[in-house]
Structure formats: structure tokens, C-alpha cells
Motif scaffolding. Structure first.
Motif, PDB file in Angstrom:
ATOM      1  N   ASP A  43       0.829  -1.197   0.000  1.00 41.38           N
ATOM      2  CA  ASP A  43       0.000   0.000   0.000  1.00 41.38           C
ATOM      3  C   ASP A  43       0.863   1.246   0.000  1.00 41.38           C
ATOM      4  O   ASP A  43       0.355   2.353   0.114  1.00 41.38           O
ATOM      5  N   ILE A  44       2.170   1.090  -0.124  1.00 46.45           N
ATOM      6  CA  ILE A  44       3.079   2.226  -0.166  1.00 46.45           C
ATOM      7  C   ILE A  44       3.107   2.774  -1.584  1.00 46.45           C
ATOM      8  O   ILE A  44       3.357   2.045  -2.542  1.00 46.45           O
ATOM      9  N   LEU A  45       2.835   4.063  -1.715  1.00 45.29           N
ATOM     10  CA  LEU A  45       2.852   4.720  -3.021  1.00 45.29           C
ATOM     11  C   LEU A  45       4.199   5.383  -3.223  1.00 45.29           C
ATOM     12  O   LEU A  45       4.678   6.100  -2.348  1.00 45.29           O
ATOM     13  N   THR A  46       4.805   5.161  -4.370  1.00 46.56           N
ATOM     14  CA  THR A  46       6.097   5.754  -4.695  1.00 46.56           C
ATOM     15  C   THR A  46       6.024   6.389  -6.070  1.00 46.56           C
ATOM     16  O   THR A  46       5.534   5.785  -7.021  1.00 46.56           O
ATOM     17  N   LYS A  47       6.522   7.623  -6.150  1.00 48.48           N
ATOM     18  CA  LYS A  47       6.599   8.312  -7.432  1.00 48.48           C
ATOM     19  C   LYS A  47       8.031   8.239  -7.930  1.00 48.48           C
ATOM     20  O   LYS A  47       8.970   8.542  -7.201  1.00 48.48           O
ATOM     21  N   ILE A  48       8.180   7.841  -9.180  1.00 45.37           N
ATOM     22  CA  ILE A  48       9.486   7.765  -9.819  1.00 45.37           C
ATOM     23  C   ILE A  48       9.464   8.778 -10.960  1.00 45.37           C
ATOM     24  O   ILE A  48       8.580   8.737 -11.825  1.00 45.37           O
ATOM     25  N   GLU A  49      10.416   9.677 -10.940  1.00 48.87           N
ATOM     26  CA  GLU A  49      10.511  10.739 -11.940  1.00 48.87           C
ATOM     27  C   GLU A  49      11.825  10.542 -12.683  1.00 48.87           C
ATOM     28  O   GLU A  49      12.879  10.473 -12.063  1.00 48.87           O
ATOM     29  N   ILE A  50      11.736  10.439 -13.996  1.00 54.94           N
ATOM     30  CA  ILE A  50      12.908  10.197 -14.830  1.00 54.94           C
ATOM     31  C   ILE A  50      13.042  11.359 -15.811  1.00 54.94           C
ATOM     32  O   ILE A  50      12.098  11.664 -16.537  1.00 54.94           O
ATOM     33  N   ILE A  51      14.205  11.996 -15.822  1.00 58.81           N
ATOM     34  CA  ILE A  51      14.503  13.049 -16.785  1.00 58.81           C
ATOM     35  C   ILE A  51      15.520  12.461 -17.758  1.00 58.81           C
ATOM     36  O   ILE A  51      16.595  12.010 -17.342  1.00 58.81           O
ATOM     37  N   THR A  52      15.199  12.449 -19.050  1.00 60.31           N
ATOM     38  CA  THR A  52      16.088  11.809 -20.015  1.00 60.31           C
ATOM     39  C   THR A  52      15.855  12.334 -21.428  1.00 60.31           C
ATOM     40  O   THR A  52      15.027  13.214 -21.652  1.00 60.31           O
ATOM     41  N   ARG A  53      16.562  11.742 -22.366  1.00 59.77           N
ATOM     42  CA  ARG A  53      16.450  12.109 -23.781  1.00 59.77           C
ATOM     43  C   ARG A  53      15.114  11.627 -24.357  1.00 59.77           C
ATOM     44  O   ARG A  53      14.715  10.495 -24.110  1.00 59.77           O
ATOM     45  N   PRO A  54      14.476  12.446 -25.189  1.00 60.07           N
ATOM     46  CA  PRO A  54      13.215  12.027 -25.812  1.00 60.07           C
ATOM     47  C   PRO A  54      13.363  10.805 -26.723  1.00 60.07           C
ATOM     48  O   PRO A  54      12.442  10.011 -26.854  1.00 60.07           O
ATOM     49  N   SER A  55      14.524  10.641 -27.333  1.00 59.31           N
ATOM     50  CA  SER A  55      14.725   9.552 -28.295  1.00 59.31           C
ATOM     51  C   SER A  55      14.616   8.169 -27.662  1.00 59.31           C
ATOM     52  O   SER A  55      14.415   7.183 -28.360  1.00 59.31           O
ATOM     53  N   LYS A  56      14.724   8.078 -26.353  1.00 60.77           N
ATOM     54  CA  LYS A  56      14.688   6.787 -25.673  1.00 60.77           C
ATOM     55  C   LYS A  56      13.302   6.425 -25.138  1.00 60.77           C
ATOM     56  O   LYS A  56      13.113   5.362 -24.569  1.00 60.77           O
ATOM     57  N   PHE A  57      12.306   7.312 -25.320  1.00 61.32           N
ATOM     58  CA  PHE A  57      11.015   7.101 -24.666  1.00 61.32           C
ATOM     59  C   PHE A  57      10.301   5.834 -25.101  1.00 61.32           C
ATOM     60  O   PHE A  57       9.796   5.081 -24.269  1.00 61.32           O
ATOM     61  N   GLU A  58      10.200   5.580 -26.393  1.00 62.80           N
ATOM     62  CA  GLU A  58       9.437   4.408 -26.873  1.00 62.80           C
ATOM     63  C   GLU A  58      10.001   3.109 -26.297  1.00 62.80           C
ATOM     64  O   GLU A  58       9.254   2.250 -25.842  1.00 62.80           O
ATOM     65  N   GLU A  59      11.315   2.982 -26.321  1.00 58.46           N
ATOM     66  CA  GLU A  59      11.942   1.772 -25.772  1.00 58.46           C
ATOM     67  C   GLU A  59      11.678   1.670 -24.269  1.00 58.46           C
ATOM     68  O   GLU A  59      11.363   0.594 -23.758  1.00 58.46           O
ATOM     69  N   LEU A  60      11.782   2.787 -23.556  1.00 59.99           N
ATOM     70  CA  LEU A  60      11.514   2.791 -22.114  1.00 59.99           C
ATOM     71  C   LEU A  60      10.073   2.378 -21.838  1.00 59.99           C
ATOM     72  O   LEU A  60       9.816   1.539 -20.968  1.00 59.99           O
ATOM     73  N   LYS A  61       9.133   2.939 -22.572  1.00 60.18           N
ATOM     74  CA  LYS A  61       7.715   2.623 -22.382  1.00 60.18           C
ATOM     75  C   LYS A  61       7.447   1.133 -22.586  1.00 60.18           C
ATOM     76  O   LYS A  61       6.737   0.505 -21.788  1.00 60.18           O
ATOM     77  N   GLN A  62       8.040   0.544 -23.619  1.00 57.80           N
ATOM     78  CA  GLN A  62       7.845  -0.881 -23.895  1.00 57.80           C
ATOM     79  C   GLN A  62       8.416  -1.751 -22.771  1.00 57.80           C
ATOM     80  O   GLN A  62       7.788  -2.720 -22.346  1.00 57.80           O
ATOM     81  N   GLU A  63       9.602  -1.401 -22.286  1.00 59.96           N
ATOM     82  CA  GLU A  63      10.228  -2.190 -21.221  1.00 59.96           C
ATOM     83  C   GLU A  63       9.468  -2.064 -19.901  1.00 59.96           C
ATOM     84  O   GLU A  63       9.339  -3.035 -19.164  1.00 59.96           O
ATOM     85  N   LEU A  64       8.945  -0.876 -19.608  1.00 61.43           N
ATOM     86  CA  LEU A  64       8.172  -0.695 -18.373  1.00 61.43           C
ATOM     87  C   LEU A  64       6.856  -1.463 -18.447  1.00 61.43           C
ATOM     88  O   LEU A  64       6.403  -2.014 -17.437  1.00 61.43           O
ATOM     89  N   ALA A  65       6.241  -1.530 -19.618  1.00 60.45           N
ATOM     90  CA  ALA A  65       4.995  -2.295 -19.777  1.00 60.45           C
ATOM     91  C   ALA A  65       5.226  -3.775 -19.478  1.00 60.45           C
ATOM     92  O   ALA A  65       4.359  -4.442 -18.908  1.00 60.45           O
ATOM     93  N   LYS A  66       6.394  -4.285 -19.814  1.00 56.98           N
ATOM     94  CA  LYS A  66       6.718  -5.698 -19.570  1.00 56.98           C
ATOM     95  C   LYS A  66       6.735  -6.050 -18.081  1.00 56.98           C
ATOM     96  O   LYS A  66       6.528  -7.195 -17.714  1.00 56.98           O
ATOM     97  N   ILE A  67       6.994  -5.054 -17.218  1.00 60.34           N
ATOM     98  CA  ILE A  67       7.038  -5.332 -15.780  1.00 60.34           C
ATOM     99  C   ILE A  67       5.760  -4.858 -15.071  1.00 60.34           C
ATOM    100  O   ILE A  67       5.691  -4.866 -13.844  1.00 60.34           O
TER     101      ILE A  67
END
Length: 120
Positions: free
Chosen positions: A3-27
Motif C-alpha cells: 500500500d506504499i505509493l512511490t513516485k518515480i521521476e525520470i529526466i532523459t532524452r526524448p529519443s529513448k522514450f518508446e523503448e523505455l515505455k515498452q520495457e516498463l509495460a513488460k514489468i
């Protein structure tokens, strides 16, 4: 189930977003908020000549990815982000982790981890 809520904020290059989104969906990360941003850090900017005047531009296009998790382990999100975003070059970005006091789903009034669930 946590029940612990955690916010994760990532600042990065826009070119990596699609790959990041796909990998996060897998988990199991399903909710992501993206904001376009400009930022500067340790990497050098570029010097341009504009109308005969040298201008230093050290602002770089970035995105801010915001994720709130309670069931997906924070360490899994951080590990995936580091694996996807690491190029070994300056400008790979930063990850910030915050504990949240509460989350409220506006439509239903659900709070805490219930607010993050998709109950239609």
C-alpha cells in the motif's frame, strides 16, 4: 501487495522514450505521464553565431517521465530505466524517487493504492 505509493521521476532524452515505455509495460507499469522539458547539466552546450553575436545555448530537449507505483517494485522500474537509458554519455539523465502520502482518483474518490487500479 504493497500500500506504499512511490513516485518515480525520470529526466532523459526524448529519443529513448518508446523503448523505455515498452520495457516498463513488460514489468506491469501501465500509467505514465510525459512532459516535454528543457534542461542543462554538466554536458557542454553549443555556441552559435546569431546576427554577428555569439550565443551559448546549453539547454537540451528532455522529457520528464512520471510514474506512480505500489505493486510494481521500485527497484524493477529503476533497473529497467537504467538499462534502457544508459548510453555512457553525458545527458543520460537522472532518476528521482519520492514517497507519496496519498493518491485520489477524482472520478470515484478512491484513495491510496485503490486509486491506481483500473476498475473502470
Amino acid at each position: 501487495m504493497s500500500d506504499i505509493l512511490t513516485k518515480i521521476e525520470i529526466i532523459t532524452r526524448p529519443s529513448k522514450f518508446e523503448e523505455l515505455k515498452q520495457e516498463l509495460a513488460k514489468i506491469g507499469v501501465s500509467g505514465i505521464t510525459i512532459t516535454d522539458a528543457l534542461g542543462c547539466g554538466l554536458q557542454k552546450g553549443i555556441t552559435e553565431l546569431y546576427r554577428g553575436v555569439k550565443k551559448q545555448d546549453n539547454m537540451h530537449a528532455r522529457i520528464k517521465v512520471e510514474i506512480v507505483v505500489c505493486e510494481v517494485p521500485v527497484s524493477d522500474v529503476v533497473d529497467k530505466a537504467r538499462k534502457v537509458l544508459n548510453t555512457g554519455q553525458p545527458g543520460d539523465g537522472k532518476i528521482f524517487i519520492y514517497e507519496l502520502k496519498n493518491a485520489i482518483k477524482i472520478r470515484t474518490g478512491e484513495e491510496g493504492s485503490q486509486a491506481l487500479r483500473n476498475n473502470s
